[in-house]
Design an enzyme around this catalytic site. Structure first.
Site, short mmCIF file in Angstrom:
data_model
loop_
_atom_site.label_atom_id
_atom_site.label_comp_id
_atom_site.label_asym_id
_atom_site.label_seq_id
_atom_site.Cartn_x
_atom_site.Cartn_y
_atom_site.Cartn_z
N CYS A 265 -16.85 0.39 -4.71
CA CYS A 265 -17.43 -0.40 -5.81
C CYS A 265 -17.14 -1.90 -5.75
O CYS A 265 -18.06 -2.71 -5.64
CB CYS A 265 -16.95 0.14 -7.15
SG CYS A 265 -17.57 1.78 -7.47
C1 UDX Z 1 -13.25 0.72 -9.69
C2 UDX Z 1 -13.21 0.45 -11.21
O1 UDX Z 1 -11.84 0.54 -11.66
C3 UDX Z 1 -14.10 1.44 -11.96
O2 UDX Z 1 -14.11 1.12 -13.34
C4 UDX Z 1 -15.51 1.34 -11.37
O3 UDX Z 1 -16.39 2.25 -12.00
C5 UDX Z 1 -15.50 1.59 -9.87
O4 UDX Z 1 -14.59 0.67 -9.23
P1 UDX Z 1 -12.11 2.45 -8.02
O5 UDX Z 1 -12.87 1.74 -6.94
O6 UDX Z 1 -12.08 3.93 -8.04
O7 UDX Z 1 -12.68 2.00 -9.46
O8 UDX Z 1 -10.60 1.97 -7.90
P2 UDX Z 1 -9.53 1.10 -8.68
O9 UDX Z 1 -8.45 2.01 -9.12
O10 UDX Z 1 -10.14 0.25 -9.70
O11 UDX Z 1 -8.96 0.21 -7.46
C6 UDX Z 1 -9.83 -0.58 -6.66
C7 UDX Z 1 -9.06 -1.30 -5.58
O12 UDX Z 1 -8.27 -2.34 -6.14
C8 UDX Z 1 -8.08 -0.43 -4.78
O13 UDX Z 1 -8.17 -0.79 -3.40
C9 UDX Z 1 -6.71 -0.79 -5.33
O14 UDX Z 1 -5.69 -0.64 -4.37
C10 UDX Z 1 -6.93 -2.26 -5.67
N1 UDX Z 1 -6.04 -2.75 -6.75
C11 UDX Z 1 -6.15 -2.26 -8.01
C12 UDX Z 1 -5.11 -3.75 -6.47
O15 UDX Z 1 -4.99 -4.22 -5.33
N2 UDX Z 1 -4.33 -4.22 -7.48
C13 UDX Z 1 -4.42 -3.75 -8.76
O16 UDX Z 1 -3.66 -4.23 -9.62
C14 UDX Z 1 -5.36 -2.73 -9.03
#
Ligand code: UDX
Length: 434
Positions: A265
Site C-alpha cells: 500500500c
Molecule cells: C498500511 C496501513 O496501515 C493501512 O491502514 C492501509 O489500509 C494499508 O497500508 P500495512 O501496509 O499492512 O497497512 O502495514 P503497516 O503496519 O501500516 O506498516 C507499513 C510499513 O511501515 C511496514 O513496512 C512497517 O515496517 C513500516 N513502519 C510502520 C515503520 O517503519 N515505522 C512505523 O512506525 C510504522
C-alpha cells in the site's frame, strides 16, 4: 443483504468474510478458478491470521461462497463491491485496467436486471475514478438510467496481519456516495458497527484513503530523517520518539524509525497520489521527499555494514527478515529487497531467513536461504535484522555471537535491546542511536 464481491485478493476476501460474519449472503467472485476452489475448500488463498477460520465459518453456515460465475452472481445480489487490484505502472501512475474490466462486467450483468443495484468501489483509486470511470462504464454497458443505480466509494484501512480485527473494529467508516441509494445501502450494511460514519462524496472518500496512507508514510519518513540526525548527534531516537508521542496531537503511533516502509500500500499509494496530482498540475514536494527518504534508509543499512566490515565482498552476511513487516508472508516493496540486492552486487555471500516470506522472496531474488535463523547466522561475519519478527527479538544473543564468525550486528528495525547487545560483545548498530 445479498452481497457480491469482485476480486478475491486481500481486500475482497476480508470484506467478504467479515460481511458474511455479520449475517449477509456473500458471494466472492474471481476469474481464477484455482483461487475460488481454494476458497470453497475453506482455505484462504492468502496468509492472514484468522481469515481461514472466518471463511470456514461462512461456508459452514452458508453465508459465504466463492464463484467464477461473475455476471450471474452480480445480477442476483443487491450490492457489488469492487475489490480488484490497482497496481502502479512504471511511472507510478495507477493502472485502472482491472477496475475497468470489473465495471464492464457489472454493466453487462445489470443489462437484464430490473431492480435497483448498488456498486461500491473499495479498491484504492485516485480521485474522480468512481464518478468518471466506473459509473459511466456501468451505465454505458448496462443501458441503465442513472436513477436506478447506486454508486459509491468506501475505502478500507486494513493492516496486513490484523486485517480481520481492523475490519471488525473500524476507527471510522467512510461512506462516499454519489446518490441516496448508495448512501442508504451502505448505512444499512454497516449498521452493526457503532463507530463514526463519515458521509461524503466518492471523490472525497478516494482522497481520504490516499491522504491517510500518504500521511502515515510521510510520518515514517519524517521520523527516519530525524533518526538519521540522532545517529550523528549521539542521541537515542527512541527517547525522542517517546517525547514526541506524548503530545496527543502527534500520537505515539508510527514513530518507529528504521529501514523504511514497504508493503502493497504505502509505496504504491504515495506514488499514485503524487502522479495523479502532477497530472492535474499540482507538484507534491512532500510526497516526493517521503519516497526519497524511504529509498535512502535501506542504503544506510548497507553503509553501516560496509563501515563495520570494511569490504563486504566475500563476507558472509545473514539477513534476518524478508517480509515487509512481521506476521505476513508479503515481501512486496520490502526494504530487504534493496539491502539484499546491493550486498549481492557488492559480492557479499548473503544468506537469508524469514519465518513466512522465503518462498515469495525467492521469486524476486534468487538468494541463498536457510530454514532457521540458527543456520542462517552460522559462521556469519555480520547479521542484519530487517523485519522485527518475535523469533528474532527473542534470539539468545550469547548463543548468536558464539555461532558467528564476526560480531557485527545491524538492527534495521530496533528489534533488540541495544544495551544487552553491547554487553554481550556485539558491534551493534541501529538507525537512530548515536
Ligand atoms: C498500511 C496501513 O496501515 C493501512 O491502514 C492501509 O489500509 C494499508 O497500508 P500495512 O501496509 O499492512 O497497512 O502495514 P503497516 O503496519 O501500516 O506498516 C507499513 C510499513 O511501515 C511496514 O513496512 C512497517 O515496517 C513500516 N513502519 C510502520 C515503520 O517503519 N515505522 C512505523 O512506525 C510504522
Amino acid at each position: 443483504m445479498k452481497v457480491s464481491v469482485i476480486g478475491t485478493g486481500y481486500v475482497g476476501l476480508v470484506t467478504g468474510a467479515t460481511l458474511a460474519d455479520l449475517g449477509n449472503q456473500v458471494v466472492c467472485l474471481d476469474i481464477l478458478e484455482e483461487k475460488i476452489n481454494t476458497l470453497n475448500s475453506g482455505k484462504s488463498p492468502i496468509y492472514e491470521p484468522g481469515l481461514d477460520e472466518l471463511l470456514k465459518q461462512g461456508l459452514k453456515n452458508k453465508n459465504l461462497r466463492g464463484s467464477t460465475e461473475i455476471e450471474q452472481n452480480i445480477r442476483n445480489s443487491d450490492i457489488t463491491f469492487i475489490c480488484v487490484g490497482t497496481p502502479s505502472d512504471k511511472n507510478g501512475n495507477i493502472d485502472l485496467s482491472y477496475i475497468k474490466s470489473a465495471s464492464s462486467a457489472i454493466g453487462r450483468a445489470l443489462r437484464d436486471k430490473n431492480e435497483k443495484h448498488t456498486v461500491i468501489v473499495k479498491s484504492t483509486v485516485v480521485p474522480l475514478t468512481t464518478e468518471e470511470v466506473v459509473m459511466p462504464n456501468i451505465l454505458k454497458k448496462s443501458g441503465w438510467k442513472r436513477e436506478n443505480l447506486g454508486i459509491g466509494m468506501n475505502p478500507e484501512f486494513l493492516r496486513e496481519g490484523s486485517a480481520i480485527h481492523d475490519a471488525q473494529n473500524p476507527d471510522r467508516i467512510v461512506i462516499g456516495s454519489a446518490d441516496d441509494i448508495a448512501r442508504e445501502t451502505l448505512n444499512e450494511l454497516y449498521s452493526p458497527y457503532k463507530c463514526t460514519k463519515l458521509e461524503c462524496s466518492p471523490r472525497t472518500a478516494e482522497l481520504i484513503k490516499y491522504a491517510s496512507n500518504s500521511f502515515l508514510a510521510t510520518k515514517i519518513s519524517f521520523v527516519n530523517e530525524i533518526a538519521n540526525m540522532s545517529n550523528v548527534w549521539g542521541i537515542d531516537f527512541q527517547e525522542v520518539a517517546e517525547g514526541m508521542g506524548l503530545d496527543s496531537r502527534i500520537s505515539a503511533e508510527f514513530l518507529r524509525a528504521g529501514a523504511g516502509f514497504g508493503g502493497s500500500c504505502f509505496p504504491k499509494d504515495v506514488k499514485a497520489l503524487a502522479a495523479a496530482a502532477k497530472k492535474s498540475k499540482v507538484e507534491s514536494l512532500m510526497l516526493k521527499a517521503t519516497l526519497e527518504v524511504n529509498d535512502i534508509q535501506p542504503k544506510i543499512i548497507v553503509k553501516m555494514t560496509e563501515e563495520r566490515l570494511g569490504v563486504v565482498k566475500g563476507k558472509k552476511i545473514a539477513i534476518l527478515g524478508l517480509a515487509f513487516k512481521p506476521d505476513t508472508d508479503d515481501v512486496r516493496e520490502s526494504r530487504s529487497e534493496i539491502v539484499v540486492r546491493e550486498l549481492m552486487e557488492k559480492g557479499a555471500n548473503v544468506i537469508a531467513h524469514d519465518p513466512e516470506g522465503m518462498p515469495n522472496f525467492k521469486e524476486i531474488i534468487d538468494v541463498k536461504m536457510a530454514p532457521t535463523p540458527e543456520l542462517a547466522t552460522e559462521k556469519a561475519d555480520c547479521v542484519i535484522i530487517m523485519t522485527e519478527w518475535n523469533v528474532y527479538k527473542n534470539l539468545d544473543l550469547e548463543l548468536l555471537l558464539e555461532r558467528m564468525n564476526g560480531n557485527v550486528l545491524i538492527d534495521g528495525r530496533r528489534a533488540l535491546d541495544s544495551n544487552l547487545a553491547d554487553k554481550v560483545g556485539f558491534d551493534y548498530k541501529t538507525i537512530g542511536l548515536g
